[in-house]
Design an enzyme around this catalytic site. Structure first.
Site, PDB file in Angstrom:
ATOM      1  N   LYS A  28       0.816  -1.217   0.000  1.00 26.52           N
ATOM      2  CA  LYS A  28       0.000   0.000   0.000  1.00 26.52           C
ATOM      3  C   LYS A  28       0.843   1.257   0.000  1.00 26.52           C
ATOM      4  O   LYS A  28       0.587   2.181  -0.744  1.00 26.52           O
ATOM      5  CB  LYS A  28      -0.853   0.046   1.275  1.00 26.52           C
ATOM      6  CG  LYS A  28      -2.186  -0.586   1.174  1.00 26.52           C
ATOM      7  CD  LYS A  28      -3.077  -0.221   2.346  1.00 26.52           C
ATOM      8  CE  LYS A  28      -2.450  -0.093   3.636  1.00 26.52           C
ATOM      9  NZ  LYS A  28      -2.073  -0.612   4.695  1.00 26.52           N
ATOM     10  N   ARG A 103      -9.768   1.615   9.017  1.00 26.06           N
ATOM     11  CA  ARG A 103      -9.452   0.201   9.201  1.00 26.06           C
ATOM     12  C   ARG A 103     -10.539  -0.530   9.970  1.00 26.06           C
ATOM     13  O   ARG A 103     -10.410  -1.719  10.232  1.00 26.06           O
ATOM     14  CB  ARG A 103      -8.142   0.076   9.964  1.00 26.06           C
ATOM     15  CG  ARG A 103      -7.053  -0.451   9.088  1.00 26.06           C
ATOM     16  CD  ARG A 103      -5.813  -0.684   9.911  1.00 26.06           C
ATOM     17  NE  ARG A 103      -4.667  -0.295   9.113  1.00 26.06           N
ATOM     18  CZ  ARG A 103      -3.442  -0.257   9.554  1.00 26.06           C
ATOM     19  NH1 ARG A 103      -3.177  -0.584  10.792  1.00 26.06           N
ATOM     20  NH2 ARG A 103      -2.472   0.102   8.761  1.00 26.06           N
ATOM     21  N   ARG A 142      11.937  -6.998   5.702  1.00 23.82           N
ATOM     22  CA  ARG A 142      12.217  -5.558   5.611  1.00 23.82           C
ATOM     23  C   ARG A 142      13.325  -5.151   6.577  1.00 23.82           C
ATOM     24  O   ARG A 142      13.346  -5.607   7.729  1.00 23.82           O
ATOM     25  CB  ARG A 142      10.988  -4.755   6.015  1.00 23.82           C
ATOM     26  CG  ARG A 142       9.873  -4.706   5.050  1.00 23.82           C
ATOM     27  CD  ARG A 142       8.835  -3.813   5.703  1.00 23.82           C
ATOM     28  NE  ARG A 142       7.570  -3.808   5.028  1.00 23.82           N
ATOM     29  CZ  ARG A 142       6.447  -3.337   5.576  1.00 23.82           C
ATOM     30  NH1 ARG A 142       6.455  -2.846   6.810  1.00 23.82           N
ATOM     31  NH2 ARG A 142       5.332  -3.343   4.911  1.00 23.82           N
ATOM     32  N   ARG A 175      12.249  -3.040  12.077  1.00 19.64           N
ATOM     33  CA  ARG A 175      11.247  -2.417  12.948  1.00 19.64           C
ATOM     34  C   ARG A 175      10.677  -3.494  13.860  1.00 19.64           C
ATOM     35  O   ARG A 175      10.412  -4.602  13.399  1.00 19.64           O
ATOM     36  CB  ARG A 175      10.099  -1.854  12.089  1.00 19.64           C
ATOM     37  CG  ARG A 175      10.130  -0.364  11.902  1.00 19.64           C
ATOM     38  CD  ARG A 175       9.082   0.094  10.914  1.00 19.64           C
ATOM     39  NE  ARG A 175       7.718  -0.360  11.247  1.00 19.64           N
ATOM     40  CZ  ARG A 175       6.655  -0.150  10.476  1.00 19.64           C
ATOM     41  NH1 ARG A 175       6.778   0.480   9.327  1.00 19.64           N
ATOM     42  NH2 ARG A 175       5.462  -0.577  10.834  1.00 19.64           N
ATOM     43  N   ARG A 186      -0.295  -9.175  13.940  1.00 17.76           N
ATOM     44  CA  ARG A 186      -0.943  -7.995  13.356  1.00 17.76           C
ATOM     45  C   ARG A 186      -1.944  -8.417  12.294  1.00 17.76           C
ATOM     46  O   ARG A 186      -3.053  -7.900  12.217  1.00 17.76           O
ATOM     47  CB  ARG A 186       0.090  -7.064  12.700  1.00 17.76           C
ATOM     48  CG  ARG A 186       0.852  -6.207  13.678  1.00 17.76           C
ATOM     49  CD  ARG A 186       2.070  -5.628  13.020  1.00 17.76           C
ATOM     50  NE  ARG A 186       1.802  -4.421  12.252  1.00 17.76           N
ATOM     51  CZ  ARG A 186       2.682  -3.866  11.416  1.00 17.76           C
ATOM     52  NH1 ARG A 186       3.862  -4.429  11.215  1.00 17.76           N
ATOM     53  NH2 ARG A 186       2.400  -2.761  10.777  1.00 17.76           N
TER      54      ARG A 186
HETATM   55  P1  AMP Z   1       0.843   0.606   9.798  1.00 16.57           P
HETATM   56  O1  AMP Z   1       2.158   1.252   9.529  1.00 16.57           O
HETATM   57  O2  AMP Z   1      -0.234   1.051   8.860  1.00 16.57           O
HETATM   58  O3  AMP Z   1       0.948  -0.893   9.872  1.00 16.57           O
HETATM   59  O4  AMP Z   1       0.362   1.097  11.258  1.00 16.57           O
HETATM   60  C1  AMP Z   1       1.156   0.893  12.380  1.00 16.57           C
HETATM   61  C2  AMP Z   1       0.291   0.841  13.619  1.00 16.57           C
HETATM   62  O5  AMP Z   1      -0.424   2.075  13.785  1.00 16.57           O
HETATM   63  C3  AMP Z   1      -0.799  -0.218  13.595  1.00 16.57           C
HETATM   64  O6  AMP Z   1      -0.319  -1.497  13.987  1.00 16.57           O
HETATM   65  C4  AMP Z   1      -1.809   0.352  14.579  1.00 16.57           C
HETATM   66  O7  AMP Z   1      -1.359   0.152  15.922  1.00 16.57           O
HETATM   67  C5  AMP Z   1      -1.723   1.833  14.285  1.00 16.57           C
HETATM   68  N1  AMP Z   1      -2.727   2.233  13.259  1.00 16.57           N
HETATM   69  C6  AMP Z   1      -2.478   2.695  12.005  1.00 16.57           C
HETATM   70  N2  AMP Z   1      -3.617   2.982  11.354  1.00 16.57           N
HETATM   71  C7  AMP Z   1      -4.631   2.688  12.211  1.00 16.57           C
HETATM   72  C8  AMP Z   1      -6.060   2.760  12.125  1.00 16.57           C
HETATM   73  N3  AMP Z   1      -6.694   3.202  11.016  1.00 16.57           N
HETATM   74  N4  AMP Z   1      -6.769   2.369  13.216  1.00 16.57           N
HETATM   75  C9  AMP Z   1      -6.180   1.945  14.339  1.00 16.57           C
HETATM   76  N5  AMP Z   1      -4.838   1.835  14.475  1.00 16.57           N
HETATM   77  C10 AMP Z   1      -4.055   2.210  13.429  1.00 16.57           C
END
Ligand code: AMP
Length: 233
Positions: A28, A103, A142, A175, A186
């Site tokens: 994405k 989400r 990664r 990370r 996740r």
């Molecule tokens: P990502 O980089 O998109 O995987 O986001 C990293 C972390 O941020 C996720 O594992 C969540 O803890 C939090 N996060 C990001 N976007 C959302 C969302 N729309 N709703 C809730 N938590 C989010």
């Protein structure tokens, strides 16, 4: 790609709101950057916004920290407030590519309501689809340079000297939330709400599914072609 921005769906008070959906590792972020450059729209990635808040040591970052470290979704009220503020900022006046938000169905309903209040709506939802096992392998491979931020991948985009950044020789890091055990956790937590968000937008008939196992440029092409076709329909 020419033609992006044409057609009846392209202009809602002059604003294009596009949504990219896909689990962690589907590409994405990569596709959002390409679309942002091609379409001239700001890329709003909720994960990046939360990580920035953590780095800034802001109150928002502190509220989100424990959830992020566990690989849990941050609660809807915190997330919706944070994201709506970014969507209302001048940087998003022409529209935005939403990445990582909404989400959950609650977030989607809050977004739809806010947009509707401004005479706007999501133009298209692009779902990037990749099988789970490929996602785990992708994310767990990664690496990133903690000094300059250059991203690497153990297969395909490995550094010339294993483990060291090509630019500045800094030891590369993984990370915490990219470790395979955390990635599986996740995915387990995030796939079900993601499918509900897709169902929500399927009901509006605005979802387009793209094969995310194709090479990156082919995925970009498929997305941009769809946006042009949809705008021309
Ligand atoms: P990502 O980089 O998109 O995987 O986001 C990293 C972390 O941020 C996720 O594992 C969540 O803890 C939090 N996060 C990001 N976007 C959302 C969302 N729309 N709703 C809730 N938590 C989010």
């Amino acid at each position: 790609m020419t033609g992006a921005g044409r057609g009846p769906t392209a202009s809602q008070n002059g604003r294009r709101i596009l949504l990219l959906v896909g689990p962690v590792g589907a590409g994405k972020g990569t596709q959002a950057v390409a679309m942002s450059a091609e379409l001239g729209l700001v890329h709003l990635a909720s994960g990046n916004l939360f990580r920035q808040a953590l780095r800034d040591g802001s109150e928002l970052g502190e509220r989100a920290r424990a959830y992020m470290e566990r690989g849990d979704l941050v609660p809807d009220d915190i997330t919706i407030g944070m994201f709506m503020e970014k969507l209302a900022a001048p940087a998003a006046s022409k529209g935005a590519i939403l990445d990582g938000f909404p989400r959950t169905v609650t977030q989607a309903q809050a977004l739809d309501a806010t947009l509707a209040g401004r005479g706007q709506r999501i133009e298209r939802v692009i779902s990037i689809e990749v099988p789970i096992e490929e996602l785990v392998a992708r994310v767990a491979g990664r690496r990133v340079c903690p000094a300059c931020g250059t991203p690497y991948h153990l297969s395909g985009e490995a550094p010339s000297i294993p483990g060291l950044c090509d630019r500045d020789g800094t030891p590369l890091m993984q990370r915490d939330d990219d470790r395979s055990d955390v990635v599986r956790a996740r995915l387990a937590k995030q796939v079900a709400p993601m499918l509900e968000v897709l169902e929500h937008y399927d009901r509006a008939g605005i979802v387009h599914r793209v094969d995310g196992t194709l090479p990156i440029p082919a995925v970009t092409r498929a997305i941009l072609d769809e946006l042009t076709d949809a705008a021309d329909r």
